[in-house]
Design a protein around this motif. Structure first.
Motif, short mmCIF file in Angstrom:
data_model
loop_
_atom_site.label_atom_id
_atom_site.label_comp_id
_atom_site.label_asym_id
_atom_site.label_seq_id
_atom_site.Cartn_x
_atom_site.Cartn_y
_atom_site.Cartn_z
N LEU A 119 0.80 -1.22 0.00
CA LEU A 119 0.00 0.00 0.00
C LEU A 119 0.84 1.28 0.00
O LEU A 119 0.50 2.22 -0.74
N PRO A 120 1.91 1.37 0.78
CA PRO A 120 2.71 2.61 0.72
C PRO A 120 3.29 2.86 -0.68
O PRO A 120 3.36 4.01 -1.13
N MET A 121 3.68 1.82 -1.38
CA MET A 121 4.23 2.00 -2.72
C MET A 121 3.15 2.44 -3.70
O MET A 121 3.41 3.25 -4.60
N ILE A 122 1.94 1.96 -3.53
CA ILE A 122 0.83 2.39 -4.38
C ILE A 122 0.52 3.86 -4.12
O ILE A 122 0.32 4.64 -5.05
N GLU A 123 0.51 4.22 -2.85
CA GLU A 123 0.27 5.63 -2.50
C GLU A 123 1.38 6.51 -3.06
O GLU A 123 1.12 7.59 -3.60
N LEU A 124 2.61 6.06 -2.98
CA LEU A 124 3.73 6.82 -3.52
C LEU A 124 3.58 7.00 -5.03
O LEU A 124 3.78 8.10 -5.56
N ALA A 125 3.19 5.96 -5.74
CA ALA A 125 2.99 6.06 -7.19
C ALA A 125 1.87 7.05 -7.50
O ALA A 125 1.98 7.84 -8.46
N ALA A 126 0.81 7.06 -6.72
CA ALA A 126 -0.29 8.00 -6.93
C ALA A 126 0.18 9.44 -6.69
O ALA A 126 -0.19 10.35 -7.45
N VAL A 127 0.99 9.65 -5.66
CA VAL A 127 1.52 10.99 -5.38
C VAL A 127 2.43 11.44 -6.52
O VAL A 127 2.36 12.59 -6.97
N GLN A 128 3.28 10.55 -7.00
CA GLN A 128 4.17 10.90 -8.12
C GLN A 128 3.37 11.24 -9.37
O GLN A 128 3.70 12.19 -10.09
N GLU A 129 2.33 10.49 -9.64
CA GLU A 129 1.47 10.77 -10.78
C GLU A 129 0.81 12.14 -10.64
O GLU A 129 0.72 12.92 -11.58
N HIS A 130 0.37 12.44 -9.43
CA HIS A 130 -0.25 13.75 -9.16
C HIS A 130 0.77 14.87 -9.35
O HIS A 130 0.44 15.93 -9.92
N LYS A 131 1.99 14.66 -8.90
CA LYS A 131 3.04 15.66 -9.07
C LYS A 131 3.30 15.93 -10.56
O LYS A 131 3.46 17.08 -10.97
N ARG A 132 3.31 14.87 -11.38
CA ARG A 132 3.52 15.06 -12.82
C ARG A 132 2.37 15.85 -13.43
O ARG A 132 2.59 16.72 -14.28
N GLU A 133 1.15 15.58 -12.99
CA GLU A 133 -0.02 16.31 -13.49
C GLU A 133 0.04 17.77 -13.08
O GLU A 133 -0.26 18.67 -13.87
N ILE A 134 0.44 18.05 -11.84
CA ILE A 134 0.59 19.43 -11.36
C ILE A 134 1.66 20.15 -12.18
O ILE A 134 1.49 21.30 -12.59
N ALA A 135 2.79 19.48 -12.43
CA ALA A 135 3.88 20.08 -13.21
C ALA A 135 3.40 20.38 -14.63
O ALA A 135 3.73 21.44 -15.19
N ARG A 136 2.64 19.48 -15.23
CA ARG A 136 2.10 19.71 -16.56
C ARG A 136 1.17 20.91 -16.56
O ARG A 136 1.24 21.79 -17.42
N LYS A 137 0.30 20.99 -15.57
CA LYS A 137 -0.63 22.11 -15.45
C LYS A 137 0.13 23.42 -15.24
O LYS A 137 -0.22 24.46 -15.82
N GLU A 138 1.20 23.38 -14.44
CA GLU A 138 2.01 24.57 -14.21
C GLU A 138 2.64 25.05 -15.52
O GLU A 138 2.65 26.26 -15.80
N GLU A 140 1.49 24.61 -18.54
CA GLU A 140 0.42 25.20 -19.36
C GLU A 140 0.10 26.62 -18.91
O GLU A 140 -0.04 27.52 -19.74
N ILE A 141 -0.02 26.83 -17.61
CA ILE A 141 -0.34 28.15 -17.08
C ILE A 141 0.78 29.14 -17.40
O ILE A 141 0.52 30.28 -17.80
N ARG A 142 2.03 28.72 -17.25
CA ARG A 142 3.17 29.59 -17.57
C ARG A 142 3.14 29.98 -19.06
O ARG A 142 3.41 31.13 -19.42
N ALA A 143 2.82 29.01 -19.91
CA ALA A 143 2.77 29.31 -21.35
C ALA A 143 1.68 30.31 -21.65
O ALA A 143 1.88 31.23 -22.45
N VAL A 144 0.53 30.18 -21.01
CA VAL A 144 -0.57 31.13 -21.21
C VAL A 144 -0.15 32.50 -20.68
O VAL A 144 -0.41 33.54 -21.32
N ALA A 145 0.50 32.52 -19.53
CA ALA A 145 0.91 33.79 -18.93
C ALA A 145 1.92 34.52 -19.82
O ALA A 145 1.94 35.74 -19.85
N ARG A 146 2.71 33.77 -20.54
CA ARG A 146 3.69 34.40 -21.46
C ARG A 146 3.06 34.70 -22.81
O ARG A 146 3.74 35.17 -23.70
#
Length: 150
Positions: A119-138, A140-146
């Motif tokens: 379970l901890p490894m599954i939770e870690l994978a979910a957190v890493q996936e979320h971090k990648r999604e946040i980075a992708r969203k960031e 996109e926002i930076r590109a729009v801001a520029r």
């Protein structure tokens, strides 16, 4: 260095079995009840205890008698009027240690039964996936801001 005659083979390693499931061909039947009976039968035959021992272990778990006859009925596709109750199913899993029985029930609903130590490894994978999604969203926002995307 002391040699024991055995050499550790790094290539021989295989990952632990995270999901224990029945071979679909082994439990094939025309109905869910028939597949369940076959799964019970396979579990009874492969757990290392006699059916009489399993009935006794189930009886102890439940605090009431489970006969060998009723246990055999649960494992028989031909005796389709004898469906196992949830409490008896729980006792059967406890008596046999057959994790595959739990997986049998869970799989039809899109779930899987895994060892809690993963379970901890599954939770870690979910957190890493979320971090990648946040980075992708960031990005996109930076590109729009520029003024790059609209």
């Amino acid at each position: 260095m002391i040699r024991t005659g055995e050499q550790f083979d790094l290539l021989a390693w295989s990952p632990p079995e995270t999901v224990a499931a029945f071979d679909p061909q082994v439990i094939r039947a025309n109905s869910y009840g028939g597949r369940l009976s076959r799964a019970i039968s396979v579990s009874l035959d492969g757990c290392g205890y006699s059916r009489a021992e399993i009935a006794a272990r189930m009886s102890e778990h439940l605090g009431r008698k489970i006969s060998l006859n009723i246990l055999n009925a649960y494992a028989s596709v031909a005796r389709d009027t004898h469906e196992i109750s949830v409490s008896r199913f729980d006792a059967l899993v406890s008596a046999t240690g057959a994790r595959r029985l739990l997986e049998f029930v869970a799989a039809d609903h899109g779930f899987s039964v895994i060892d809690r130590r993963y379970l901890p490894m599954i939770e870690l994978a979910a957190v890493q996936e979320h971090k990648r999604e946040i980075a992708r969203k960031e990005r996109e926002i930076r590109a729009v801001a520029r003024g790059g995307l609209r």
